[in-house]
Enzyme design. Sequence first.
Site, mmCIF file in Angstrom:
data_model
loop_
_atom_site.group_PDB
_atom_site.id
_atom_site.type_symbol
_atom_site.label_atom_id
_atom_site.label_comp_id
_atom_site.label_asym_id
_atom_site.label_seq_id
_atom_site.Cartn_x
_atom_site.Cartn_y
_atom_site.Cartn_z
ATOM 1 N N GLU A 182 43.975 38.048 33.730
ATOM 2 C CA GLU A 182 44.586 38.531 34.971
ATOM 3 C C GLU A 182 44.290 37.538 36.093
ATOM 4 O O GLU A 182 43.134 37.365 36.482
ATOM 5 C CB GLU A 182 44.048 39.916 35.350
ATOM 6 C CG GLU A 182 44.581 40.423 36.674
ATOM 7 C CD GLU A 182 43.861 41.662 37.184
ATOM 8 O OE1 GLU A 182 43.851 41.873 38.421
ATOM 9 O OE2 GLU A 182 43.296 42.415 36.371
ATOM 10 N N ARG A 214 45.354 36.290 45.120
ATOM 11 C CA ARG A 214 44.541 36.274 46.342
ATOM 12 C C ARG A 214 44.421 34.878 46.933
ATOM 13 O O ARG A 214 43.818 34.703 47.990
ATOM 14 C CB ARG A 214 43.131 36.808 46.052
ATOM 15 C CG ARG A 214 43.095 38.223 45.520
ATOM 16 C CD ARG A 214 41.669 38.664 45.275
ATOM 17 N NE ARG A 214 41.600 39.865 44.460
ATOM 18 C CZ ARG A 214 40.476 40.406 44.032
ATOM 19 N NH1 ARG A 214 39.308 39.839 44.341
ATOM 20 N NH2 ARG A 214 40.498 41.506 43.293
ATOM 21 N N LYS A 265 44.978 51.502 35.664
ATOM 22 C CA LYS A 265 43.761 50.839 36.126
ATOM 23 C C LYS A 265 42.990 51.837 36.990
ATOM 24 O O LYS A 265 43.572 52.500 37.855
ATOM 25 C CB LYS A 265 44.130 49.597 36.950
ATOM 26 C CG LYS A 265 42.967 48.915 37.648
ATOM 27 C CD LYS A 265 43.482 47.737 38.463
ATOM 28 C CE LYS A 265 42.379 47.074 39.269
ATOM 29 N NZ LYS A 265 42.870 45.881 40.001
#
Length: 206
Positions: A40, A44, A128
């Site tokens: 993943e 950011r 999640k």
Amino acid sequence: MSIETIMNTSPVIPVMVIDKVENAVPLAKALVGGGLKVLEITLRTDAALESIREIKAAVPEAIVGAGTVINTATLDQALAAGSEFIVTPGTTPGLVDAALSNGVQLLPGVNTPTEAMTLLEKGISALKFFPAEAAGGVPMLKSIGGPLPQISFCPTGGVNPNNAREYLALKNVACVGGSWMAPANLVAEGKWEEIQHLAAEAATLG
């Protein structure tokens, strides 16, 4: 490949924050070499999208997804970069609908039974759990598992080598997400062998 299959590929999904594109491929190779094929890459940093493209091209055995997808704009960017799955920190109706309409393999973030039930109504049962430790951790997931046993979770946020096994022992946890196998200092120093060793240890947790 379904999101359920992706979640069951390895016990830990590395959550990768990549500041420099040149680190992307060697980092991915170290993690995959250690046995963690599902990656993943969080959106950011300015390097994230190009990192996804480069890893997809250079590490074909990796299953590459984008994290920190927070709106339809970042969803579109992640898909254009070649992301095979999408991870969100939380859930909004617009983002979920956009993902479903695109046929995206989605791992949406929740931390309450209401959020989980809302997604279940849309046919989404792989979620999640974030931020895992702050939202109640293992006891919370045990409690949710009682009335909602059909939901499978990937707890992320505060998960580490000391508590990962406790999460993974739960019936409703398919895998966990974490960043401990790729700490920023080792990435910055290019210590790929050490990262591969940490990945190999993480791969044995399941």
